[in-house]
Design a protein around this motif. Sequence first.
Motif, mmCIF file in Angstrom:
data_model
loop_
_atom_site.group_PDB
_atom_site.id
_atom_site.type_symbol
_atom_site.label_atom_id
_atom_site.label_comp_id
_atom_site.label_asym_id
_atom_site.label_seq_id
_atom_site.Cartn_x
_atom_site.Cartn_y
_atom_site.Cartn_z
ATOM 1 N N VAL A 1 0.844 -1.225 0.014
ATOM 2 C CA VAL A 1 -0.213 0.072 -0.038
ATOM 3 C C VAL A 1 0.769 1.303 -0.031
ATOM 4 N N ALA A 2 0.289 2.395 -0.409
ATOM 5 C CA ALA A 2 0.900 3.724 -0.633
ATOM 6 C C ALA A 2 0.135 4.638 -0.040
ATOM 7 N N ARG A 3 0.880 5.281 1.110
ATOM 8 C CA ARG A 3 0.077 6.389 2.021
ATOM 9 C C ARG A 3 0.736 7.728 1.590
ATOM 10 N N GLU A 4 -0.185 8.944 1.532
ATOM 11 C CA GLU A 4 0.319 10.076 1.490
ATOM 12 C C GLU A 4 -0.283 10.865 2.784
ATOM 13 N N ALA A 5 0.354 11.538 3.246
ATOM 14 C CA ALA A 5 -0.097 12.248 4.504
ATOM 15 C C ALA A 5 -0.935 11.465 5.208
ATOM 16 N N GLY A 6 -0.734 10.006 5.258
ATOM 17 C CA GLY A 6 -1.493 9.398 6.214
ATOM 18 C C GLY A 6 -2.554 8.547 5.592
ATOM 19 N N GLY B 1 -2.966 4.289 -2.835
ATOM 20 C CA GLY B 1 -2.605 3.287 -3.779
ATOM 21 C C GLY B 1 -2.311 1.977 -3.221
ATOM 22 N N THR B 2 -2.382 0.780 -4.034
ATOM 23 C CA THR B 2 -2.254 -0.577 -3.548
ATOM 24 C C THR B 2 -1.938 -1.261 -4.991
ATOM 25 N N VAL B 3 -1.172 -2.569 -4.586
ATOM 26 C CA VAL B 3 -0.989 -3.487 -5.621
ATOM 27 C C VAL B 3 -0.821 -4.927 -4.920
ATOM 28 N N ARG C 1 6.893 -18.053 -11.128
ATOM 29 C CA ARG C 1 5.819 -17.297 -11.496
ATOM 30 C C ARG C 1 5.105 -16.882 -10.540
ATOM 31 N N ALA C 2 4.629 -15.346 -10.844
ATOM 32 C CA ALA C 2 3.649 -14.946 -9.874
ATOM 33 C C ALA C 2 2.647 -13.989 -10.766
ATOM 34 N N GLU C 3 1.560 -13.535 -10.244
ATOM 35 C CA GLU C 3 0.510 -12.827 -10.888
ATOM 36 C C GLU C 3 0.313 -11.444 -10.209
ATOM 37 N N VAL C 4 0.557 -10.424 -10.851
ATOM 38 C CA VAL C 4 0.283 -9.116 -10.471
ATOM 39 C C VAL C 4 -1.097 -8.632 -10.450
ATOM 40 N N ARG C 5 -1.671 -8.372 -9.646
ATOM 41 C CA ARG C 5 -3.131 -8.053 -9.446
ATOM 42 C C ARG C 5 -3.377 -6.720 -8.774
ATOM 43 N N LYS C 6 -4.581 -6.209 -9.243
ATOM 44 C CA LYS C 6 -5.446 -4.877 -8.691
ATOM 45 C C LYS C 6 -4.487 -3.873 -8.422
ATOM 46 N N LEU C 7 -3.765 -3.491 -9.419
ATOM 47 C CA LEU C 7 -2.732 -1.966 -9.156
ATOM 48 C C LEU C 7 -3.965 -0.992 -9.205
ATOM 49 N N LEU C 8 -4.077 -0.393 -8.101
ATOM 50 C CA LEU C 8 -4.993 0.521 -7.743
ATOM 51 C C LEU C 8 -4.490 2.026 -7.301
ATOM 52 N N THR D 1 5.507 3.389 -9.506
ATOM 53 C CA THR D 1 6.461 3.062 -8.116
ATOM 54 C C THR D 1 6.101 2.018 -7.232
ATOM 55 N N LEU D 2 4.520 1.770 -7.410
ATOM 56 C CA LEU D 2 3.872 0.445 -6.847
ATOM 57 C C LEU D 2 4.553 -0.651 -7.525
ATOM 58 N N MET D 3 4.355 -0.838 -8.977
ATOM 59 C CA MET D 3 4.883 -1.586 -9.753
ATOM 60 C C MET D 3 6.286 -2.081 -9.630
ATOM 61 N N ALA D 4 7.331 -1.042 -9.355
ATOM 62 C CA ALA D 4 8.787 -1.341 -9.399
ATOM 63 C C ALA D 4 8.964 -2.246 -7.830
ATOM 64 N N ALA D 5 7.946 -1.699 -6.736
ATOM 65 C CA ALA D 5 7.818 -2.090 -5.773
ATOM 66 C C ALA D 5 7.704 -3.724 -5.747
ATOM 67 N N ILE D 6 6.628 -3.904 -6.364
ATOM 68 C CA ILE D 6 6.060 -5.301 -6.115
ATOM 69 C C ILE D 6 6.882 -6.270 -7.307
ATOM 70 N N GLU D 7 7.519 -5.742 -8.171
ATOM 71 C CA GLU D 7 8.555 -6.683 -8.886
ATOM 72 C C GLU D 7 9.532 -6.780 -8.021
ATOM 73 N N ALA D 8 10.152 -5.862 -7.121
ATOM 74 C CA ALA D 8 11.201 -6.065 -5.980
ATOM 75 C C ALA D 8 10.587 -7.362 -5.053
#
Length: 180
Positions: free
Chosen positions: A72-77, A81-83, A96-103, A116-123
């Motif tokens: 999850v991503a938080r901005e000022a609390g 965003g989430t993935v 293998r893994a599946e990326v789901r629900k990038l919001l 940023t969320l995609m790069a983090a989930i790839e990591a």
Amino acid sequence: MQTASGLSWSLSRLTADALEASVDDLGTLLHACVLAGASVGFVLPFPPEAAAAFWRTKVLPGVARGGTVLLVAREAGRLVGTVQLDADTPANQPHRAEVRKLLVHPDARRRGLARTLMAAIEAEARALGRSLLTLDTRTGDAAEPLYASMGYSTAGVIPGYCLDVDRTHLDATTVMYKGI
């Protein structure tokens, strides 16, 4: 802490307990995205209670088992965003893994958070020893060129895959993959 355009957000991986504590915020995010037209498995009318229930019934069990990674991503609390990464794969697919629900909340878009969320989930996937990621996205959505710019290739397009959010027509989905 990531920054973009003078704004900042923090990313974190939620445990099952943290997910349970964040269900209302996650529901608010999902609800806002669906109301803005996101094709993520829901159609209108889509009450806020259904959004919260999705996190409790569909995501929480996977996180609790350890097969799903939820960032999850938080901005000022505020959760903006989430993935998810579904790494609960069959025995013959441990790579293998599946990326789901990038919001990304509609009012937090166009500032680099999805990337940023995609790069983090790839990591996260690499840390789990995964070398192939798959995902699908509504054909023609803004996410499709984002994924392509991050190195995802199109495996194919499935016409008539799902109802649009307003239930007026069927949308195609683009299936994509990336070696990491």
